[in-house]
Design a protein around this motif. Structure first.
Motif, short mmCIF file in Angstrom:
data_model
loop_
_atom_site.label_atom_id
_atom_site.label_comp_id
_atom_site.label_asym_id
_atom_site.label_seq_id
_atom_site.Cartn_x
_atom_site.Cartn_y
_atom_site.Cartn_z
N MET A 184 40.68 -40.52 4.24
CA MET A 184 40.97 -41.54 3.24
C MET A 184 39.71 -42.26 2.79
O MET A 184 39.54 -42.57 1.60
N ALA A 185 38.80 -42.52 3.72
CA ALA A 185 37.53 -43.16 3.35
C ALA A 185 36.73 -42.26 2.43
O ALA A 185 36.15 -42.73 1.44
N ALA A 186 36.70 -40.96 2.71
CA ALA A 186 36.00 -40.02 1.84
C ALA A 186 36.67 -39.96 0.47
O ALA A 186 35.99 -39.92 -0.56
N GLY A 187 38.00 -39.98 0.44
CA GLY A 187 38.73 -39.98 -0.83
C GLY A 187 38.46 -41.23 -1.64
O GLY A 187 38.37 -41.18 -2.88
N LEU A 188 38.29 -42.36 -0.97
CA LEU A 188 37.95 -43.59 -1.67
C LEU A 188 36.58 -43.47 -2.33
O LEU A 188 36.36 -43.98 -3.43
N GLY A 189 35.67 -42.74 -1.66
CA GLY A 189 34.37 -42.48 -2.27
C GLY A 189 34.50 -41.69 -3.57
O GLY A 189 33.83 -41.98 -4.56
N VAL A 190 35.41 -40.70 -3.60
CA VAL A 190 35.64 -39.91 -4.83
C VAL A 190 36.23 -40.80 -5.92
O VAL A 190 35.82 -40.73 -7.08
#
Length: 200
Positions: A184-190
């Motif tokens: 989810m943290a990586a997706g927030l970066g996207v």
């Protein structure tokens, strides 16, 4: 009079074309951000949401404005791809370490994945009574609980005693929960790449 009318019609046509182009650019930008947010949310129920968001960023970079405001370049697409890849690696490592270190069988791992997906969907539907983020918290929590139940059932149906099944279920819970939070943290970066790309 004909010349004045023609000039007026030409001016109106040019204004209309400029307005339509600007409106289309804004609508494409809003659509990109909404697709990225939906992809980010899809991670909660174990769907490849980050990759949907990366595909949307790449498609926008290809189709959308080529210069000026709202442009997304190759650098942003590569950064989004790296965020998504990092999230997948983190989730895989966290999940694999969680269950395998406790000695989970292949059957328990499969049931843990199924249980985590069902649990996350139920959690997102039921929610926690916290405004805005209640469904997110519930999806992560219920996904972990589903992974626990699935892993325990997989081990128990394989003939493992209850105490060992509980240890494996506990490990599956933490592996799933930590992996989901990282993804989810990586997706927030996207999502942030998309938002910054269309707003700068």
């Amino acid at each position: 009079m004909f010349t004045a009318f023609s000039l007026f019609a030409l001016t109106l046509a040019v204004s209309w074309t400029e307005w339509l182009a600007t409106t289309t650019d804004v609508l494409l930008a809003v659509l990109l951000v909404l697709v990225c947010i939906a992809g980010w949310a899809a991670n909660l129920i174990a769907l490849p949401g980050n990759w949907v968001a990366v595909a949307a960023v790449a498609l926008y970079a290809w189709l959308a404005p080529g210069d000026g405001r709202g442009e997304i370049g190759v650098g942003a697409v590569i950064a989004a791809f790296l965020f998504a890849l990092g999230g997948e690696i983190f989730e895989f490592v966290a999940g694999a370490l969680g269950a395998s270190r406790a000695g989970a069988s292949r059957r328990a791992t499969i049931f843990a994945m199924i249980g985590s997906m069902v649990g996350a969907i139920l959690g997102a539907a039921i929610g926690v009574p916290i405004p805005v983020i209640g469904s997110v918290i519930a999806a992560i929590l219920f996904g972990g609980l589903g992974a626990t139940a699935g892993a325990m059932y997989g081990e128990w149906s394989n003939g493992t005693v209850w105490k060992e099944s509980w240890t494996i279920g506990h490990a599956a819970f933490w592996g799933r929960t930590i992996g989901t939070v990282g993804k989810m943290a990586a997706g927030l970066g996207v999502v942030l790449i998309a938002v910054l790309g269309v707003s700068l």
